[in-house]
Design a protein around this motif. Sequence first.
Motif, short mmCIF file in Angstrom:
data_model
loop_
_atom_site.label_atom_id
_atom_site.label_comp_id
_atom_site.label_asym_id
_atom_site.label_seq_id
_atom_site.Cartn_x
_atom_site.Cartn_y
_atom_site.Cartn_z
N SER A 31 1.56 -1.36 0.52
CA SER A 31 -0.37 -0.15 0.38
C SER A 31 0.70 1.31 -0.15
CB SER A 31 -0.76 0.07 1.17
OG SER A 31 -0.16 -0.23 2.86
N ARG A 32 2.38 0.93 0.23
CA ARG A 32 3.18 2.18 0.37
C ARG A 32 3.53 2.60 -0.67
NH1 ARG A 32 6.11 3.53 5.33
NH2 ARG A 32 4.86 3.34 6.75
N MET A 33 3.47 1.53 -2.28
CA MET A 33 4.66 1.68 -3.28
C MET A 33 3.68 3.27 -3.94
SD MET A 33 6.14 -0.39 -3.12
CE MET A 33 6.76 -1.06 -5.32
N ASP A 34 3.23 3.47 -3.45
CA ASP A 34 2.37 4.95 -4.36
C ASP A 34 2.57 6.17 -3.91
OD1 ASP A 34 0.74 4.78 -2.19
OD2 ASP A 34 -1.50 4.74 -2.71
N GLY A 35 3.07 6.16 -2.58
CA GLY A 35 3.96 7.19 -1.82
C GLY A 35 2.89 8.06 -1.73
N VAL A 36 1.96 7.68 -1.22
CA VAL A 36 1.01 8.70 -0.46
C VAL A 36 0.87 8.18 1.49
CG1 VAL A 36 -1.91 8.42 0.19
CG2 VAL A 36 -1.15 8.42 -2.06
N GLY A 37 1.45 9.62 1.81
CA GLY A 37 1.40 9.49 3.24
C GLY A 37 2.61 9.77 3.70
N PHE A 38 4.17 10.00 2.31
CA PHE A 38 5.31 9.74 2.42
C PHE A 38 5.87 10.87 3.48
CE2 PHE A 38 9.33 11.08 1.62
CZ PHE A 38 10.28 10.18 1.82
N GLY A 39 4.95 12.34 3.12
CA GLY A 39 5.45 13.75 3.03
C GLY A 39 5.12 13.21 4.90
N GLU A 40 4.04 12.97 5.58
CA GLU A 40 3.35 12.62 6.67
C GLU A 40 4.69 12.00 7.21
OE1 GLU A 40 -0.32 11.75 7.95
OE2 GLU A 40 -1.79 12.50 5.99
N PHE A 41 4.92 11.10 7.14
CA PHE A 41 6.27 9.83 7.59
C PHE A 41 6.89 11.37 7.71
CE2 PHE A 41 9.66 7.41 7.07
CZ PHE A 41 9.33 6.40 7.67
N TYR A 42 7.40 11.22 6.48
CA TYR A 42 8.65 12.75 6.34
C TYR A 42 9.44 13.68 7.67
CZ TYR A 42 12.38 15.61 4.97
OH TYR A 42 13.22 17.40 5.16
N GLU A 43 8.04 14.23 8.11
CA GLU A 43 7.74 15.45 8.90
C GLU A 43 7.75 15.29 10.75
OE1 GLU A 43 8.66 18.47 8.84
OE2 GLU A 43 8.59 18.03 6.99
N LYS A 44 6.72 13.70 10.17
CA LYS A 44 7.38 12.54 11.96
C LYS A 44 8.33 12.41 12.02
CE LYS A 44 4.83 9.04 14.65
NZ LYS A 44 4.03 8.22 14.56
N LEU A 45 9.04 11.74 10.94
CA LEU A 45 10.58 10.97 11.52
C LEU A 45 11.44 12.94 11.70
CD1 LEU A 45 12.64 8.94 11.44
CD2 LEU A 45 12.73 9.55 8.89
N SER A 46 11.50 13.86 10.68
CA SER A 46 12.29 14.73 11.18
C SER A 46 12.03 15.38 12.77
CB SER A 46 11.62 16.07 10.18
OG SER A 46 11.98 15.37 8.89
N LEU A 47 11.02 15.67 12.87
CA LEU A 47 10.89 15.99 14.37
C LEU A 47 11.22 14.97 15.28
CD1 LEU A 47 6.88 17.42 13.61
CD2 LEU A 47 9.05 18.69 13.92
N GLU A 48 10.89 13.79 15.13
CA GLU A 48 11.38 13.28 16.72
C GLU A 48 13.15 12.85 16.44
OE1 GLU A 48 9.82 9.62 15.07
OE2 GLU A 48 7.90 9.90 16.02
N LYS A 49 13.52 12.10 15.66
CA LYS A 49 14.85 12.97 15.29
C LYS A 49 15.28 14.46 15.93
CE LYS A 49 16.41 9.33 13.11
NZ LYS A 49 17.66 8.23 14.25
N TYR A 50 15.01 15.36 15.74
CA TYR A 50 15.28 16.97 15.78
C TYR A 50 14.88 16.71 17.25
CZ TYR A 50 16.09 21.76 16.03
OH TYR A 50 16.16 23.05 16.25
N LYS A 51 14.03 16.04 18.22
CA LYS A 51 13.94 16.42 19.10
C LYS A 51 15.23 15.43 20.47
CE LYS A 51 10.31 15.12 23.36
NZ LYS A 51 9.23 14.83 23.06
N GLU A 52 15.22 13.95 19.29
CA GLU A 52 16.42 13.28 19.72
C GLU A 52 17.51 14.49 20.29
OE1 GLU A 52 18.69 9.76 18.74
OE2 GLU A 52 16.57 9.32 18.56
N TYR A 53 17.94 15.37 19.23
CA TYR A 53 18.78 15.74 18.36
C TYR A 53 19.38 16.85 19.58
CZ TYR A 53 21.68 19.56 16.79
OH TYR A 53 22.36 20.91 16.27
N ARG A 54 17.59 18.15 20.34
CA ARG A 54 17.65 18.75 21.52
C ARG A 54 18.33 18.65 22.42
NH1 ARG A 54 15.82 24.07 19.41
NH2 ARG A 54 15.85 23.97 22.19
N GLN A 55 18.21 17.00 22.84
CA GLN A 55 17.54 16.32 23.53
C GLN A 55 19.51 15.99 23.83
OE1 GLN A 55 15.30 13.14 23.89
NE2 GLN A 55 13.93 14.85 24.99
N HIS A 56 19.88 15.39 22.90
CA HIS A 56 21.07 14.70 23.10
C HIS A 56 22.07 15.14 21.81
CE1 HIS A 56 19.85 12.15 26.18
NE2 HIS A 56 18.90 11.89 25.06
N PRO A 57 22.52 16.77 21.40
CA PRO A 57 23.22 17.45 20.59
C PRO A 57 24.60 16.40 20.00
CG PRO A 57 23.26 18.49 22.10
CD PRO A 57 22.41 17.53 22.55
#
Length: 121
Positions: A31-57
């Motif tokens: 179901s992911r082959m059409d790419g629908v939802g990738f933008g949301e996935f990317y933003e969520k991953l970005s925010l999670e990683k950024y939060k981790e970075y802010r806590q442990h730069p």
Amino acid sequence: MIVSLQKFKQKYGLLDEACRQWCAVAVSDKSRMDGVGFGEFYEKLSLEKYKEYRQHPDRFDVTEQGSTTVLPLTVEELRELEELVANTLCGYTDKSVEDVLLGLEIKFAAIKGETVSEGMS
């Protein structure tokens, strides 16, 4: 120096990382082959990683070398920052700490001509 979310995405290669993760799952979840939802996935991953970075730069190699930017603060912002640092050193944090940091980051990004995404905490 802590970099903005935008710089973090670029320096840490989050688009590449999101693509790798998305494609790895797409092999088993067609179901992911059409790419629908990738933008949301990317933003969520970005925010999670950024939060981790802010806590442990120190765990991330994204520091900017050779550039210094002065952040002009009002007296009120300086007092908020001093209180934030004192509370953090004492181990006390709450939602207001995140609000103060976001406000200062938005101001700092504006000085550097960047934008800051809301909801990064």
